[in-house]
Structure formats: C-alpha cells, structure tokens
Design an enzyme around this catalytic site. Structure first.
Site, mmCIF file in Angstrom:
data_model
loop_
_atom_site.group_PDB
_atom_site.id
_atom_site.type_symbol
_atom_site.label_atom_id
_atom_site.label_comp_id
_atom_site.label_asym_id
_atom_site.label_seq_id
_atom_site.Cartn_x
_atom_site.Cartn_y
_atom_site.Cartn_z
ATOM 1 C CE1 TYR A 70 -4.299 -1.019 -0.468
ATOM 2 C CE2 TYR A 70 -3.568 -2.819 0.667
ATOM 3 C CZ TYR A 70 -4.519 -2.304 -0.030
ATOM 4 O OH TYR A 70 -5.595 -2.827 -0.574
ATOM 5 N NE ARG A 73 -2.785 0.206 -5.757
ATOM 6 C CZ ARG A 73 -2.844 -0.067 -6.902
ATOM 7 N NH1 ARG A 73 -2.127 -0.893 -7.563
ATOM 8 N NH2 ARG A 73 -4.185 0.580 -7.561
ATOM 9 C CG ASN A 105 -10.467 4.364 -9.475
ATOM 10 O OD1 ASN A 105 -10.568 3.135 -9.460
ATOM 11 N ND2 ASN A 105 -10.292 5.219 -10.588
ATOM 12 C CB VAL A 106 -8.379 3.929 -2.677
ATOM 13 C CG1 VAL A 106 -9.612 2.707 -2.613
ATOM 14 C CG2 VAL A 106 -6.986 3.266 -3.480
ATOM 15 C CG HIS A 122 -13.754 -0.147 -3.470
ATOM 16 N ND1 HIS A 122 -13.317 -0.776 -4.597
ATOM 17 C CD2 HIS A 122 -14.920 -0.667 -3.222
ATOM 18 C CE1 HIS A 122 -14.279 -1.679 -5.038
ATOM 19 N NE2 HIS A 122 -15.273 -1.336 -4.282
ATOM 20 C CB CYS A 159 -5.667 -0.345 20.962
ATOM 21 S SG CYS A 159 -5.547 -0.889 19.473
ATOM 22 N N GLY A 196 -13.460 2.549 -17.502
ATOM 23 C CA GLY A 196 -12.465 1.975 -16.982
ATOM 24 C C GLY A 196 -12.544 0.899 -15.785
HETATM 25 P P1 OAD Z 1 -9.519 -3.608 -13.042
HETATM 26 O O1 OAD Z 1 -7.978 -3.695 -13.219
HETATM 27 O O2 OAD Z 1 -10.397 -5.007 -12.741
HETATM 28 O O3 OAD Z 1 -10.056 -3.032 -14.365
HETATM 29 C C1 OAD Z 1 -9.256 -1.945 -15.226
HETATM 30 C C2 OAD Z 1 -10.219 -1.729 -16.114
HETATM 31 O O4 OAD Z 1 -9.865 -0.648 -16.936
HETATM 32 C C3 OAD Z 1 -9.986 -2.796 -17.488
HETATM 33 O O5 OAD Z 1 -11.517 -3.217 -17.802
HETATM 34 C C4 OAD Z 1 -9.374 -2.353 -18.600
HETATM 35 O O6 OAD Z 1 -9.582 -2.650 -19.852
HETATM 36 C C5 OAD Z 1 -9.809 -0.666 -18.422
HETATM 37 N N1 OAD Z 1 -8.688 0.218 -18.758
HETATM 38 C C6 OAD Z 1 -7.406 0.056 -19.006
HETATM 39 N N2 OAD Z 1 -6.755 1.257 -19.571
HETATM 40 C C7 OAD Z 1 -7.865 2.093 -19.575
HETATM 41 C C8 OAD Z 1 -7.849 3.593 -19.855
HETATM 42 N N3 OAD Z 1 -6.796 4.198 -20.465
HETATM 43 N N4 OAD Z 1 -9.006 4.223 -20.012
HETATM 44 C C9 OAD Z 1 -10.217 3.347 -19.601
HETATM 45 N N5 OAD Z 1 -10.070 2.272 -19.128
HETATM 46 C C10 OAD Z 1 -9.146 1.411 -19.243
HETATM 47 O O7 OAD Z 1 -10.035 -2.378 -12.203
HETATM 48 P P2 OAD Z 1 -11.506 -2.254 -11.258
HETATM 49 O O8 OAD Z 1 -12.583 -2.834 -12.106
HETATM 50 O O9 OAD Z 1 -11.323 -0.824 -10.974
HETATM 51 O O10 OAD Z 1 -11.108 -3.134 -5.053
HETATM 52 O O11 OAD Z 1 -11.491 -3.164 -10.241
HETATM 53 C C11 OAD Z 1 -12.175 -3.125 -9.201
HETATM 54 C C12 OAD Z 1 -11.947 -3.388 -7.972
HETATM 55 O O12 OAD Z 1 -11.022 -4.560 -7.918
HETATM 56 C C13 OAD Z 1 -10.814 -2.214 -7.269
HETATM 57 O O13 OAD Z 1 -11.445 -1.127 -6.946
HETATM 58 C C14 OAD Z 1 -9.935 -3.068 -6.210
HETATM 59 C C15 OAD Z 1 -9.748 -4.358 -6.884
HETATM 60 O O14 OAD Z 1 -9.516 -5.232 -6.335
HETATM 61 C C16 OAD Z 1 -10.589 -3.460 -3.987
HETATM 62 O O15 OAD Z 1 -9.481 -3.475 -3.425
HETATM 63 C C17 OAD Z 1 -11.801 -3.793 -2.943
#
Ligand code: OAD
Length: 254
Positions: A70, A73, A105-106, A122, A159, A196
């Site tokens: 983390y 990141r 997104n965080v 999140h 704690c 995205g």
């Molecule tokens: P993912 O990594 O699963 O998906 C990213 C998406 O972004 C994919 O569909 C890519 O095709 C797309 N992508 C890549 N480049 C891009 C660009 N330049 N413009 C637009 N889209 C693009 O990420 P999330 O769907 O956000 O949760 O993941 C969801 C959750 O899974 C996160 O919030 C996190 C993770 O585990 C937790 O940690 C709870």
C-alpha cells in the site's frame, strides 16, 4: 478511438440527461501512471496477486508485506496528477443539471481534479485507521508521511493493534453511507457512464445493472470489452484520457 459518429451519439444522450452518474474504476487512472488491478503488474510487485494482498487475512498473515504494497501504491498516487479523463469529467459537471461520480478508486484523483460530487466506494488510500477499530468503525488516525516507515506497519496510537489504509478489502463491507447513496443515484439517474472498470467486483458491478433495470441509458468507455459491455447501449472503445475529452468537446465545443 471510436468514430466521431458514435461520440456524437453518446454526446446527444448525455446532453439530455437530468441526472448523470459516472461510475469509474482503475482504468481512468491508468493514464496518470497508476496500475490497474487485473492487467499485468510491473516491476517489484509483478509476482503478487493484488487480491492476495487486499484482505484482512493477508494483513494478519504478513502485515508488513501488505503495508509495503500500500505504501508503494500511495507513493504512486502522491506523484500522480489527474489526467485528461479526470479533467474532462470536471468540465462535464458544468454541462448537465446533476452529475455524481461513483468511484471504486482509492486514489482521490477525481477530487484533486476538481469534481465536486464524488462517492468513494472503496475508501481512500491516503487515510489510515486502526486495524482493530479500537474506538469504533472507522478509528481514523492522522499520520505524518515524514514520520512513518514504508516497510513496517505502524502501531495504533490508542491500542496494541496496527494501522492500515482506510480502504475496503475483499470480504469487507463497503462504507454504508457511500453504498446507499450509490444505489440511490443509480436507481434515479437517466444516464450512466461506466469508465475503466472490469465490472466484476461486487457490489460496484451491480450499479450499472440497477441503473439499466430502472431505464437508464448506459454508455461504456473502455479500451477492451468488459464484464459490463453486454449491457451497454453505446460502447466507446478507447482510453478514457482520449474518449472523455472528445465526448465533452462534442457536447460543448471549446
Ligand atoms: P480492473 O483492473 O479490474 O479493471 C481495469 C479496467 O480498466 C479494465 O477493464 C481495462 O480494460 C480498463 N482500462 C485500461 N486502461 C484504460 C484506459 N486508459 N481508459 C479506460 N479504461 C481502461 O479495475 P477495477 O474494475 O477498478 O477493489 O477493479 C475493481 C476493484 O477490484 C478495485 O476497486 C479493487 C480491486 O480489487 C478493492 O480493492 C476492494
């Protein structure tokens, strides 16, 4: 990039929206240099599966490994700047009667860009809390970036537990207020734009489904087909940093 005809079609839909919801995932921050979750990781962390690091069990098993991931990141987030995709959404807010961003997104980049109504589903990687929630959920703790280790999770000041980032991990519930607002606006929007996200992590992945069931028009922006593409009325294939500025230009030529 999608052709201009499709961009114009999406712009016509957005221009009629009374309540526009934009649901974003890691893809919108990729052009700011922040890696997504399910595409190949690079460098130091390439051999770790993010899903194996983002759980309370992983923190109990190897606290310092999770903390270091983390902090890595967080460093990326601190160095990152909002990209043209985030900035286009700021412009878009002035062109529709109501717009709400629901983000998984965080990284806080929507707020840093200037968007004013952002629901962080999140959590936020720049905040810290006690792992044991010793003073109630969440027990937030201010941490001075200059004074903490990037390799060793700091102790909780109240704690004998440890600090962790204020983000949602797998198996944990989303913050109640954020989640209920997200479903409320998904139910009431007339247009939802999904940008995205791979659309596979629940409950965020249900938001477009709910919106569509309630009659909203769905627009998706993604360079690749996602778990939600089958639902989309208009699929704008391309990176958010190019597609979103083109869409906003089509609505309101500069
Ligand atoms: P993912 O990594 O699963 O998906 C990213 C998406 O972004 C994919 O569909 C890519 O095709 C797309 N992508 C890549 N480049 C891009 C660009 N330049 N413009 C637009 N889209 C693009 O990420 P999330 O769907 O956000 O949760 O993941 C969801 C959750 O899974 C996160 O919030 C996190 C993770 O585990 C937790 O940690 C709870």
């Amino acid at each position: 990039m999608p052709d201009q005809k499709l961009i114009s079609e999406a712009a016509a839909v957005v221009s009629k929206a009374q309540v526009l919801v934009v649901s974003t995932g890691a893809g919108i921050s990729k052009e700011s240099g922040i890696p997504t979750f399910r595409e190949a990781q690079t460098g130091l962390w390439s051999r770790y599966d993010p899903e194996q690091l983002a759980t309370p069990q992983a923190f109990l098993r190897n606290r310092d490994l999770v903390w270091s991931w983390y902090m890595y990141r967080l460093d990326l987030v601190r160095q990152a700047q909002p990209n043209p995709g985030h900035l286009a959404l700021v412009r878009l807010e002035d062109l529709v009667p109501q717009m709400v961003i629901l983000t998984q997104n965080v990284d806080g980049l929507h707020v840093r860009a200037g968007s004013t109504d952002v629901v962080e589903l999140h959590g936020n990687i720049s905040r810290f809390k006690c792992f044991a929630a010793c003073r109630g959920k969440p027990t937030l703790v201010d941490l001075d970036p200059a004074s903490y280790s990037k390799e060793i999770a700091p102790p909780c000041p109240y704690c004998n537990s440890y600090l962790r980032p204020d983000v949602v991990w797998f198996t944990e519930n989303l913050p109640t207020a954020a989640l209920s607002r997200a479903f409320r606006v998904a139910e009431h929007c007339d247009v939802m734009m999904v940008v995205g996200t791979s659309g596979i992590v629940q409950p965020a992945a249900s938001l477009p489904v709910v919106a569509k069931q309630r009659g909203a028009i769905l627009i998706e922006v993604n360079p690749r087909v996602s778990g939600l593409s089958g639902l989309a009325d208009i699929f704008l294939q391309g990176p958010a940093g190019e597609v979103l500025p083109a869409l906003v230009d089509a609505l309101h030529p500069a």
